[in-house]
Design a protein around this motif. Structure first.
Motif, mmCIF file in Angstrom:
data_model
loop_
_atom_site.group_PDB
_atom_site.id
_atom_site.type_symbol
_atom_site.label_atom_id
_atom_site.label_comp_id
_atom_site.label_asym_id
_atom_site.label_seq_id
_atom_site.Cartn_x
_atom_site.Cartn_y
_atom_site.Cartn_z
ATOM 1 N N LEU A 139 0.723 -1.095 0.255
ATOM 2 C CA LEU A 139 -0.126 0.322 0.087
ATOM 3 C C LEU A 139 0.849 1.269 -0.128
ATOM 4 O O LEU A 139 0.458 2.161 -0.398
ATOM 5 C CB LEU A 139 -0.758 -0.071 1.456
ATOM 6 C CG LEU A 139 -1.747 -0.636 1.309
ATOM 7 C CD1 LEU A 139 -3.006 -0.613 2.463
ATOM 8 C CD2 LEU A 139 -2.963 -0.932 -0.147
ATOM 9 N N GLU A 140 2.149 0.936 0.464
ATOM 10 C CA GLU A 140 2.883 2.606 1.352
ATOM 11 C C GLU A 140 3.371 3.020 -0.661
ATOM 12 O O GLU A 140 3.043 4.085 0.118
ATOM 13 C CB GLU A 140 3.553 2.619 2.251
ATOM 14 C CG GLU A 140 4.854 1.699 2.056
ATOM 15 C CD GLU A 140 4.516 0.025 2.482
ATOM 16 O OE1 GLU A 140 2.955 -0.141 2.732
ATOM 17 O OE2 GLU A 140 5.148 -0.585 3.159
ATOM 18 N N LYS A 141 4.102 1.637 -1.085
ATOM 19 C CA LYS A 141 4.099 2.761 -2.563
ATOM 20 C C LYS A 141 3.257 2.016 -3.854
ATOM 21 O O LYS A 141 4.221 2.035 -4.631
ATOM 22 C CB LYS A 141 5.840 1.729 -2.669
ATOM 23 C CG LYS A 141 7.135 1.847 -1.233
ATOM 24 C CD LYS A 141 8.005 2.554 -1.110
ATOM 25 C CE LYS A 141 8.549 2.700 -0.494
ATOM 26 N NZ LYS A 141 9.930 3.919 -0.346
ATOM 27 N N ASN A 142 1.995 1.788 -3.344
ATOM 28 C CA ASN A 142 1.336 1.724 -3.639
ATOM 29 C C ASN A 142 2.101 0.621 -5.425
ATOM 30 O O ASN A 142 2.084 0.742 -7.162
ATOM 31 C CB ASN A 142 1.261 2.826 -4.673
ATOM 32 C CG ASN A 142 -0.262 3.399 -4.365
ATOM 33 O OD1 ASN A 142 -0.928 3.378 -4.446
ATOM 34 N ND2 ASN A 142 0.309 5.147 -4.744
ATOM 35 N N LEU A 143 2.374 -0.739 -4.747
ATOM 36 C CA LEU A 143 2.773 -1.645 -5.712
ATOM 37 C C LEU A 143 1.369 -3.016 -5.360
ATOM 38 O O LEU A 143 1.341 -3.223 -4.751
ATOM 39 C CB LEU A 143 4.600 -1.823 -5.489
ATOM 40 C CG LEU A 143 5.428 -0.702 -5.497
ATOM 41 C CD1 LEU A 143 6.306 -1.507 -4.475
ATOM 42 C CD2 LEU A 143 4.982 -0.650 -6.898
ATOM 43 N N VAL A 144 1.894 -3.072 -6.961
ATOM 44 C CA VAL A 144 1.150 -4.982 -6.438
ATOM 45 C C VAL A 144 1.842 -5.223 -7.762
ATOM 46 O O VAL A 144 2.798 -5.238 -8.457
ATOM 47 C CB VAL A 144 -0.154 -4.845 -7.661
ATOM 48 C CG1 VAL A 144 -0.513 -6.045 -7.184
ATOM 49 C CG2 VAL A 144 -1.126 -3.612 -7.342
ATOM 50 N N LEU A 145 1.885 -6.688 -7.509
ATOM 51 C CA LEU A 145 3.171 -7.507 -7.119
ATOM 52 C C LEU A 145 2.194 -8.645 -7.933
ATOM 53 O O LEU A 145 0.869 -9.841 -7.584
ATOM 54 C CB LEU A 145 3.903 -8.349 -5.479
ATOM 55 C CG LEU A 145 5.134 -7.928 -6.471
ATOM 56 C CD1 LEU A 145 5.331 -6.419 -5.050
ATOM 57 C CD2 LEU A 145 6.359 -8.970 -4.961
ATOM 58 N N VAL A 146 1.828 -9.190 -8.869
ATOM 59 C CA VAL A 146 1.450 -10.234 -9.907
ATOM 60 C C VAL A 146 2.252 -11.262 -10.297
ATOM 61 O O VAL A 146 3.145 -11.461 -10.575
ATOM 62 C CB VAL A 146 1.111 -8.995 -10.997
ATOM 63 C CG1 VAL A 146 -0.109 -10.771 -11.666
ATOM 64 C CG2 VAL A 146 0.174 -8.236 -11.255
ATOM 65 N N LYS A 147 1.842 -11.852 -10.163
ATOM 66 C CA LYS A 147 2.603 -13.656 -10.380
ATOM 67 C C LYS A 147 2.581 -13.623 -12.077
ATOM 68 O O LYS A 147 1.932 -14.233 -12.556
ATOM 69 C CB LYS A 147 1.607 -14.726 -9.966
ATOM 70 C CG LYS A 147 2.781 -15.938 -9.734
ATOM 71 C CD LYS A 147 1.261 -17.837 -9.400
ATOM 72 C CE LYS A 147 1.902 -19.184 -9.928
ATOM 73 N NZ LYS A 147 0.900 -19.552 -9.245
ATOM 74 N N GLY A 148 3.849 -13.993 -12.056
ATOM 75 C CA GLY A 148 3.732 -14.774 -13.965
ATOM 76 C C GLY A 148 4.413 -12.953 -14.526
ATOM 77 O O GLY A 148 4.151 -11.946 -14.139
ATOM 78 N N ALA A 149 4.838 -13.019 -15.625
ATOM 79 C CA ALA A 149 4.811 -12.089 -16.865
ATOM 80 C C ALA A 149 3.916 -11.334 -16.817
ATOM 81 O O ALA A 149 3.030 -11.790 -17.820
ATOM 82 C CB ALA A 149 6.129 -12.781 -18.129
ATOM 83 N N VAL A 150 3.879 -9.968 -18.039
ATOM 84 C CA VAL A 150 3.279 -9.355 -17.890
ATOM 85 C C VAL A 150 3.485 -9.259 -19.653
ATOM 86 O O VAL A 150 4.645 -8.924 -19.633
ATOM 87 C CB VAL A 150 2.375 -8.191 -17.449
ATOM 88 C CG1 VAL A 150 1.724 -8.516 -16.628
ATOM 89 C CG2 VAL A 150 3.992 -7.485 -17.597
#
Lengths: 118, 199
Positions: B174-185
């Protein structure tokens, strides 16, 4: 934050830093590896010669080779894995290269590695 | 990309996406524009790089100039978004599945084996010596005396809009506005993507 900073932030915050004794290719080590079977957890030992250390940062891995019943067995461990309980360095070997894949072709007396004199 | 360990000690490959803060800059309405949509903007832009028209647009919404603007239709039915509303990563939950839309990396002019997964000839024997990756026949002869439209051939590959569906959200910071997504985009490093979620 740029890309490198962002990745570093995530890795620093969410991956536990593992501190193990220093070892390199040619050393004989024992990896105490945690294995989960259902709900139970036990520790398995894997003793062998380090063939290489590869990658850097949290992506670093190392390859350990042992001879099990006349068959060579190699296992690659992630160096930052939380499953590694501890690592013992049994022997310090003297080799000239960082990756000793030539060891795979050698058997018996030829597959010995000179021990470092302290 | 990087990788993190989950609760079971499994190593999960992750892509880090900076998702937000996104600011609502315009509301498209049925009466005025013919369709319903929300326009959102992301990442600050220097004022000197902003055109006068866009400056006015941002001033209307009461925000500083932004780099990327995207419109989202099919937003939650009961949304009550207004000018200047800020969307952050807290709209996601860990473990849910999202779709990511991006522009794929350009591959240049590529042959049919890479571009359309043709199998090529396979072997260099049986009289072959220089047609290993050739496309083969593109149609019949005197009838129709032409090549039908849509036959897959060599050409420019990549650089197109690609959507990857059902990527799992591994972690939200939340504090850095990051989302970690599994796999590649899709897309190169530092490129912009759109995250979609269907309810």
């Amino acid at each position: 934050m740029n890309r490198a900073e962002t990745i570093k932030y995530v890795e620093d915050t969410y991956i536990e830093k593992r501190v193990f004794p220093v070892f390199k290719a040619g050393d004989t080590i024992t990896v105490h590896y945690k294995i989960k079977e259902g709900t139970k957890e036990r520790i398995q030992n894997f003793q062998g010669v380090v063939l290489q250390r590869s990658g850097k940062g949290i992506n670093q891995t190392f390859t350990v080779r042992k001879i099990s019943g006349n068959i060579g067995v190699e296992r690659i461990f992630p160096a930052s894995s939380p499953f590694i309980d501890k690592i013992d360095v049994n022997k310090k070997g003297v080799v000239r290269r960082a990756r000793i894949f030539y060891l795979r072709k050698l058997r018996g007396k030829k597959a010995r590695i000179r021990e470092e004199r302290v | 990309m990087t990788s993190i360990y989950d609760g079971n000690g499994k190593n999960i490959p992750c892509t880090i996406i900076e998702a937000g803060p996104c600011i609502v800059t315009q509301l498209r309405t049925k009466e005025h524009d013919g369709y319903e949509a929300i326009q959102m903007a992301f990442e600050d832009q220097k004022e000197k790089h902003t055109t006068r028209a866009m400056k006015g647009h941002f001033a209307k919404a009461g925000v500083t100039p932004k780099k990327v603007i995207a419109e989202f239709t099919r937003f939650e039915a009961d949304h009550q978004k207004v000018f200047g509303d800020i969307l952050r990563v807290d709209i996601f939950t860990e473990g849910e599945f999202i779709d990511v839309v991006g522009t794929s990396k350009g591959k240049g002019f590529q042959g049919v084996v890479k571009r359309h997964h043709f199998h090529g000839v396979g072997e260099a024997t049986h009289g072959q010596h220089n047609r290993l990756r050739a496309p083969g026949s593109v149609g019949a002869s005197s009838w129709p005396s032409r090549v039908f439209p849509g036959i897959r051939m060599a050409g420019r590959m990549g650089g197109k809009k690609v959507k990857v569906i059902n990527l799992q959200v591994v972690k939200i910071i939340l504090e850095k506005n990051l989302v970690l997504v599994k796999g590649a985009v899709p897309g190169a490093n530092n490129s912009y993507v759109i995250i979609e979620r269907y309810l």
